[in-house]
Write a protein that holds these residues in place. Structure first.
Motif, short mmCIF file in Angstrom:
data_model
loop_
_atom_site.label_atom_id
_atom_site.label_comp_id
_atom_site.label_asym_id
_atom_site.label_seq_id
_atom_site.Cartn_x
_atom_site.Cartn_y
_atom_site.Cartn_z
N CYS A 47 -45.06 62.14 56.57
CA CYS A 47 -46.30 61.52 57.03
C CYS A 47 -46.83 62.25 58.24
N TYR A 48 -48.09 61.98 58.56
CA TYR A 48 -48.64 62.35 59.86
C TYR A 48 -49.61 61.27 60.32
N ALA A 49 -49.71 61.12 61.64
CA ALA A 49 -50.54 60.08 62.24
C ALA A 49 -51.98 60.54 62.34
N GLY A 50 -52.88 59.66 61.94
CA GLY A 50 -54.29 60.04 61.91
C GLY A 50 -55.05 59.83 63.20
N GLY A 51 -54.54 58.96 64.10
CA GLY A 51 -55.27 58.66 65.33
C GLY A 51 -56.36 57.62 65.08
N PRO A 52 -57.17 57.28 66.11
CA PRO A 52 -57.13 57.86 67.45
C PRO A 52 -56.01 57.33 68.34
N GLY A 53 -55.34 56.25 67.92
CA GLY A 53 -54.25 55.70 68.70
C GLY A 53 -52.92 55.91 68.00
N PRO A 54 -51.85 55.32 68.51
CA PRO A 54 -50.53 55.48 67.89
C PRO A 54 -50.49 54.89 66.48
N PHE A 55 -49.63 55.45 65.66
CA PHE A 55 -49.34 54.97 64.31
C PHE A 55 -47.93 54.40 64.36
N ARG A 56 -47.79 53.07 64.16
CA ARG A 56 -46.50 52.40 64.32
C ARG A 56 -46.20 51.57 63.08
N TYR A 57 -44.92 51.59 62.68
CA TYR A 57 -44.55 50.75 61.54
C TYR A 57 -43.15 50.19 61.70
N LEU A 58 -42.95 49.04 61.05
CA LEU A 58 -41.65 48.39 60.97
C LEU A 58 -40.93 48.94 59.75
N LEU A 59 -39.71 49.46 59.95
CA LEU A 59 -39.00 50.19 58.91
C LEU A 59 -37.66 49.54 58.60
N TYR A 60 -37.44 49.22 57.33
CA TYR A 60 -36.13 48.77 56.84
C TYR A 60 -35.44 49.92 56.13
N LYS A 61 -34.12 50.04 56.32
CA LYS A 61 -33.31 50.93 55.49
C LYS A 61 -31.88 50.42 55.43
N ASP A 62 -31.23 50.65 54.30
CA ASP A 62 -29.82 50.30 54.12
C ASP A 62 -28.97 51.49 54.56
N VAL A 63 -27.90 51.23 55.30
CA VAL A 63 -27.13 52.30 55.95
C VAL A 63 -25.64 51.98 55.96
N ASN A 64 -24.85 53.00 56.33
CA ASN A 64 -23.46 52.84 56.76
C ASN A 64 -22.50 52.28 55.71
N ARG A 65 -22.79 52.54 54.44
CA ARG A 65 -21.87 52.07 53.40
C ARG A 65 -21.64 53.17 52.36
N GLN A 66 -20.40 53.17 51.82
CA GLN A 66 -20.06 54.08 50.73
C GLN A 66 -20.83 53.66 49.47
N VAL A 67 -21.12 54.62 48.60
CA VAL A 67 -21.78 54.31 47.34
C VAL A 67 -20.81 53.52 46.46
N ARG A 68 -21.25 52.38 46.00
CA ARG A 68 -20.39 51.52 45.20
C ARG A 68 -20.44 51.95 43.74
N LEU A 69 -19.27 52.18 43.15
CA LEU A 69 -19.19 52.63 41.75
C LEU A 69 -18.60 51.57 40.82
N THR A 70 -18.07 50.49 41.37
CA THR A 70 -17.54 49.41 40.57
C THR A 70 -18.12 48.10 41.06
N GLY A 71 -17.94 47.03 40.28
CA GLY A 71 -18.43 45.73 40.72
C GLY A 71 -19.86 45.48 40.32
N ARG A 72 -20.52 44.60 41.07
CA ARG A 72 -21.82 44.08 40.65
C ARG A 72 -22.92 45.14 40.66
N ASP A 73 -22.77 46.21 41.47
CA ASP A 73 -23.83 47.22 41.57
C ASP A 73 -23.59 48.40 40.64
N ALA A 74 -22.49 48.42 39.90
CA ALA A 74 -22.21 49.56 39.03
C ALA A 74 -23.16 49.58 37.84
N ILE A 75 -23.55 50.78 37.42
CA ILE A 75 -24.42 50.94 36.25
C ILE A 75 -23.53 51.08 35.02
N ARG A 76 -23.79 50.25 34.01
CA ARG A 76 -22.98 50.28 32.78
C ARG A 76 -23.78 50.88 31.63
#
Length: 276
Positions: free
Chosen positions: A247-276
Protein backbone atom coordinates in the motif's frame (compact mmCIF):
# COMPACT_ATOMS: atom_id res chain seq x y z
CA UNK A 1 -6.72 11.07 16.84
CA UNK A 2 -9.57 10.46 14.41
CA UNK A 3 -11.57 7.21 14.27
CA UNK A 4 -14.23 6.64 11.62
CA UNK A 5 -17.54 5.44 13.04
CA UNK A 6 -20.49 4.34 10.85
CA UNK A 7 -23.79 6.16 11.29
CA UNK A 8 -26.08 3.81 9.36
CA UNK A 9 -29.03 5.28 7.52
CA UNK A 10 -29.97 4.45 3.93
CA UNK A 11 -29.04 6.05 0.60
CA UNK A 12 -31.54 8.42 -0.98
CA UNK A 13 -33.91 6.79 -3.48
CA UNK A 14 -32.51 9.04 -6.22
CA UNK A 15 -29.00 7.56 -5.94
CA UNK A 16 -27.68 5.05 -8.46
CA UNK A 17 -27.08 1.46 -7.41
CA UNK A 18 -23.28 1.55 -7.40
CA UNK A 19 -20.42 1.15 -4.97
CA UNK A 20 -16.90 -0.09 -4.37
CA UNK A 21 -17.58 -3.47 -2.72
CA UNK A 22 -15.35 -6.29 -4.00
CA UNK A 23 -15.39 -10.00 -3.16
CA UNK A 24 -12.70 -12.31 -4.58
CA UNK A 25 -11.16 -15.63 -3.58
CA UNK A 26 -8.16 -13.80 -2.08
CA UNK A 27 -9.65 -10.64 -0.55
CA UNK A 28 -12.83 -8.71 0.19
CA UNK A 29 -13.36 -4.95 0.37
CA UNK A 30 -16.39 -3.69 2.29
CA UNK A 31 -16.56 0.09 1.73
CA UNK A 32 -18.05 2.44 4.29
CA UNK A 33 -21.12 3.02 2.11
CA UNK A 34 -22.20 -0.59 2.77
CA UNK A 35 -22.52 0.01 6.52
CA UNK A 36 -26.24 0.88 6.41
CA UNK A 37 -29.16 0.16 8.72
CA UNK A 38 -30.49 -2.72 6.64
CA UNK A 39 -27.34 -4.84 7.02
CA UNK A 40 -27.07 -4.67 10.82
CA UNK A 41 -27.42 -7.71 13.08
CA UNK A 42 -28.82 -8.08 16.58
CA UNK A 43 -26.65 -9.86 19.15
CA UNK A 44 -28.03 -12.34 21.73
CA UNK A 45 -27.78 -11.05 25.29
CA UNK A 46 -27.40 -7.38 24.28
CA UNK A 47 -29.94 -4.61 24.80
CA UNK A 48 -30.31 -1.42 22.73
CA UNK A 49 -27.53 -2.65 20.46
CA UNK A 50 -26.91 -3.32 16.78
CA UNK A 51 -23.82 -4.52 14.94
CA UNK A 52 -22.19 -4.70 11.54
CA UNK A 53 -20.52 -8.09 11.13
CA UNK A 54 -17.51 -7.47 8.89
CA UNK A 55 -15.80 -10.87 8.95
CA UNK A 56 -16.55 -14.44 10.00
CA UNK A 57 -14.76 -17.75 9.32
CA UNK A 58 -15.61 -19.07 5.86
CA UNK A 59 -14.32 -22.34 4.42
CA UNK A 60 -11.69 -21.68 1.77
CA UNK A 61 -11.12 -18.09 2.83
CA UNK A 62 -10.21 -16.50 6.18
CA UNK A 63 -10.83 -18.97 8.99
CA UNK A 64 -9.38 -17.68 12.27
CA UNK A 65 -11.45 -14.70 13.41
CA UNK A 66 -14.60 -12.63 13.40
CA UNK A 67 -14.81 -8.84 13.45
CA UNK A 68 -17.81 -6.68 14.32
CA UNK A 69 -18.60 -3.01 14.72
CA UNK A 70 -20.94 -2.79 17.70
CA UNK A 71 -23.12 0.25 18.43
CA UNK A 72 -24.72 0.49 21.88
CA UNK A 73 -27.33 3.12 22.70
CA UNK A 74 -27.63 4.83 26.10
CA UNK A 75 -28.56 2.31 28.77
CA UNK A 76 -27.72 -0.67 26.55
CA UNK A 77 -25.12 -3.37 26.88
CA UNK A 78 -24.64 -7.00 27.85
CA UNK A 79 -23.84 -8.83 31.05
CA UNK A 80 -22.20 -11.70 29.18
CA UNK A 81 -21.15 -10.60 25.69
CA UNK A 82 -18.91 -13.62 24.99
CA UNK A 83 -20.92 -16.83 25.14
CA UNK A 84 -18.31 -19.25 23.73
CA UNK A 85 -15.72 -20.88 25.95
CA UNK A 86 -12.08 -20.48 24.95
CA UNK A 87 -12.62 -17.35 22.86
CA UNK A 88 -10.42 -14.28 23.35
CA UNK A 89 -11.24 -10.79 22.17
CA UNK A 90 -10.17 -7.23 21.59
CA UNK A 91 -12.40 -4.18 22.03
CA UNK A 92 -11.39 -0.90 20.37
CA UNK A 93 -13.63 2.13 20.94
CA UNK A 94 -14.17 4.64 18.12
CA UNK A 95 -16.96 6.84 19.52
CA UNK A 96 -18.76 7.59 22.76
CA UNK A 97 -18.00 6.18 26.19
CA UNK A 98 -17.99 2.50 27.03
CA UNK A 99 -18.06 0.97 30.51
CA UNK A 100 -16.21 -2.32 30.48
CA UNK A 101 -16.04 -4.61 33.52
CA UNK A 102 -13.38 -7.33 33.31
CA UNK A 103 -12.99 -9.89 36.09
CA UNK A 104 -14.70 -7.49 38.52
CA UNK A 105 -12.67 -4.38 37.62
CA UNK A 106 -14.54 -1.54 35.91
CA UNK A 107 -12.97 0.66 33.22
CA UNK A 108 -14.40 3.57 31.26
CA UNK A 109 -13.08 3.72 27.70
CA UNK A 110 -13.37 6.69 25.37
CA UNK A 111 -12.37 6.92 21.70
CA UNK A 112 -9.07 5.09 21.22
CA UNK A 113 -9.69 2.90 24.27
CA UNK A 114 -8.36 -0.64 23.85
CA UNK A 115 -9.00 -3.79 25.87
CA UNK A 116 -7.66 -7.33 25.49
CA UNK A 117 -10.10 -9.92 26.86
CA UNK A 118 -8.40 -13.16 27.81
CA UNK A 119 -10.04 -16.51 26.97
CA UNK A 120 -12.41 -17.47 29.76
CA UNK A 121 -12.28 -14.07 31.47
CA UNK A 122 -15.73 -12.90 32.63
CA UNK A 123 -16.58 -9.44 31.28
CA UNK A 124 -19.54 -7.18 30.63
CA UNK A 125 -20.13 -4.02 28.64
CA UNK A 126 -22.50 -1.09 29.09
CA UNK A 127 -23.18 2.38 27.77
CA UNK A 128 -23.81 4.55 30.81
CA UNK A 129 -23.48 7.81 28.87
CA UNK A 130 -25.98 9.95 26.99
CA UNK A 131 -24.59 9.32 23.47
CA UNK A 132 -24.18 6.24 21.34
CA UNK A 133 -20.99 4.24 21.88
CA UNK A 134 -19.33 2.35 19.04
CA UNK A 135 -16.50 -0.16 19.13
CA UNK A 136 -14.77 -2.88 17.15
CA UNK A 137 -14.98 -6.34 18.65
CA UNK A 138 -12.47 -8.86 17.27
CA UNK A 139 -12.85 -12.48 18.39
CA UNK A 140 -10.63 -15.53 17.99
CA UNK A 141 -10.66 -19.08 19.34
CA UNK A 142 -7.55 -19.18 21.51
CA UNK A 143 -4.95 -21.85 20.69
CA UNK A 144 -3.27 -23.01 23.92
CA UNK A 145 0.30 -24.34 23.84
CA UNK A 146 1.84 -26.74 26.36
CA UNK A 147 4.22 -24.87 28.64
CA UNK A 148 2.92 -21.41 27.69
CA UNK A 149 0.58 -19.70 30.13
CA UNK A 150 -2.61 -17.91 29.16
CA UNK A 151 -2.33 -14.18 28.48
CA UNK A 152 -3.91 -11.78 30.96
CA UNK A 153 -6.63 -9.27 30.20
CA UNK A 154 -5.60 -5.61 30.11
CA UNK A 155 -6.90 -2.15 29.24
CA UNK A 156 -4.99 0.69 27.59
CA UNK A 157 -5.50 3.39 24.94
CA UNK A 158 -4.15 4.38 21.55
CA UNK A 159 -3.10 7.76 22.94
CA UNK A 160 -1.06 6.10 25.71
CA UNK A 161 1.00 3.97 23.33
CA UNK A 162 4.00 5.20 21.36
CA UNK A 163 4.01 4.16 17.67
CA UNK A 164 7.16 2.24 16.76
CA UNK A 165 8.73 3.30 13.44
CA UNK A 166 9.40 0.43 11.06
CA UNK A 167 13.11 -0.07 10.28
CA UNK A 168 14.60 2.05 7.50
CA UNK A 169 11.41 4.10 6.96
CA UNK A 170 12.39 7.26 8.89
CA UNK A 171 8.98 7.29 10.57
CA UNK A 172 6.93 7.22 7.36
CA UNK A 173 5.55 3.84 8.47
CA UNK A 174 4.94 3.06 12.15
CA UNK A 175 3.05 0.45 14.17
CA UNK A 176 1.31 0.88 17.51
CA UNK A 177 1.75 -2.51 19.20
CA UNK A 178 -0.45 -3.28 22.17
CA UNK A 179 1.31 -6.53 23.11
CA UNK A 180 4.92 -7.68 22.94
CA UNK A 181 5.35 -9.50 19.59
CA UNK A 182 7.77 -11.93 21.27
CA UNK A 183 5.20 -13.00 23.88
CA UNK A 184 4.09 -16.46 22.72
CA UNK A 185 1.10 -16.37 25.05
CA UNK A 186 -0.59 -14.14 22.46
CA UNK A 187 -1.76 -15.89 19.30
CA UNK A 188 -3.26 -12.78 17.72
CA UNK A 189 -2.18 -9.17 17.41
CA UNK A 190 -4.53 -6.23 16.93
CA UNK A 191 -2.36 -3.21 16.16
CA UNK A 192 -2.73 0.24 14.62
CA UNK A 193 -0.62 0.95 11.55
CA UNK A 194 0.12 4.56 10.58
CA UNK A 195 1.54 5.87 7.31
CA UNK A 196 2.48 9.48 6.81
CA UNK A 197 1.49 10.95 3.41
CA UNK A 198 3.54 9.19 0.77
CA UNK A 199 4.56 6.40 3.16
CA UNK A 200 4.27 2.91 1.77
CA UNK A 201 4.77 -0.82 2.03
CA UNK A 202 7.12 -1.10 -0.90
CA UNK A 203 7.00 -4.87 -1.42
CA UNK A 204 4.15 -7.32 -1.84
CA UNK A 205 3.83 -9.01 1.55
CA UNK A 206 2.83 -12.65 1.05
CA UNK A 207 2.44 -14.52 4.33
CA UNK A 208 0.51 -17.07 6.33
CA UNK A 209 -1.29 -14.54 8.54
CA UNK A 210 -4.88 -13.58 7.78
CA UNK A 211 -5.84 -9.92 8.08
CA UNK A 212 -8.78 -7.77 8.99
CA UNK A 213 -7.96 -4.14 8.12
CA UNK A 214 -10.32 -1.29 9.07
CA UNK A 215 -9.31 2.18 7.90
CA UNK A 216 -9.64 4.55 10.86
CA UNK A 217 -8.39 7.71 9.19
CA UNK A 218 -7.20 9.05 5.84
CA UNK A 219 -6.92 7.57 2.36
CA UNK A 220 -4.64 5.10 0.66
CA UNK A 221 -4.21 2.76 -2.25
CA UNK A 222 -3.87 -0.95 -1.46
CA UNK A 223 -2.46 -3.62 -3.72
CA UNK A 224 -4.47 -6.79 -3.14
CA UNK A 225 -3.51 -9.91 -5.10
CA UNK A 226 -2.39 -7.80 -8.07
CA UNK A 227 -5.27 -5.29 -7.98
CA UNK A 228 -4.83 -1.68 -6.89
CA UNK A 229 -7.81 -0.57 -4.77
CA UNK A 230 -8.45 2.93 -3.39
CA UNK A 231 -9.61 2.93 0.23
CA UNK A 232 -10.63 5.59 2.73
CA UNK A 233 -11.66 5.96 6.36
CA UNK A 234 -14.52 3.56 7.09
CA UNK A 235 -13.51 0.91 4.57
CA UNK A 236 -12.75 -2.66 5.66
CA UNK A 237 -10.44 -5.15 3.94
CA UNK A 238 -10.45 -8.86 4.66
CA UNK A 239 -7.43 -10.84 3.42
CA UNK A 240 -6.98 -14.59 3.35
CA UNK A 241 -3.59 -16.18 4.05
CA UNK A 242 -0.94 -15.59 1.37
CA UNK A 243 -2.83 -12.79 -0.38
CA UNK A 244 -0.09 -10.49 -1.78
CA UNK A 245 -0.46 -7.02 -0.28
CA UNK A 246 1.19 -3.60 -0.34
CA UNK A 247 0.00 0.00 0.00
CA UNK A 248 0.85 3.67 -0.04
CA UNK A 249 -0.76 6.60 1.77
CA UNK A 250 -2.56 9.12 -0.37
CA UNK A 251 -2.62 12.11 2.00
CA UNK A 252 -3.16 14.89 2.77
CA UNK A 253 -3.09 13.55 6.35
CA UNK A 254 -2.00 10.27 7.94
CA UNK A 255 -3.41 6.95 6.74
CA UNK A 256 -4.21 4.77 9.79
CA UNK A 257 -5.87 1.41 10.16
CA UNK A 258 -6.73 -1.19 12.77
CA UNK A 259 -5.02 -4.47 11.83
CA UNK A 260 -5.79 -8.03 12.96
CA UNK A 261 -3.43 -10.93 12.32
CA UNK A 262 -3.00 -14.45 13.72
CA UNK A 263 0.53 -15.11 15.00
CA UNK A 264 2.90 -17.23 17.08
CA UNK A 265 1.54 -20.71 16.37
CA UNK A 266 2.78 -23.77 14.50
CA UNK A 267 0.78 -24.81 11.45
CA UNK A 268 -1.75 -27.38 12.59
CA UNK A 269 -1.82 -30.56 10.49
CA UNK A 270 -4.17 -32.69 12.60
CA UNK A 271 -7.41 -32.07 14.45
CA UNK A 272 -10.22 -29.68 13.64
CA UNK A 273 -8.20 -27.48 11.23
CA UNK A 274 -6.73 -30.31 9.14
CA UNK A 275 -7.78 -30.53 5.48
CA UNK A 276 -9.16 -33.96 4.57
Amino acid sequence: MSYFTPQGGLPDQTELVSGRAIVTEAYTVIPKGVLRDIVTSKLPGFTNTRSWILARPISGFATTFSQLIVEIGPGGGAERPEQELGVEGVVFVTAGELTLTIEGATHVLGPGGYAYLAPGAPWSVANEGAEFASFHWIRKAYEPVDGVGLPASFVTSDVDMEPQPMPDTEGAWATTRFVDPDDLAHDMHVNIVTFQPGGKISFAETHVMEHGIFVLEGTGVYRLNGDWVEVEAGDFMWLRAFCPQACYAGGPGPFRYLLYKDVNRQVRLTGRDAIR
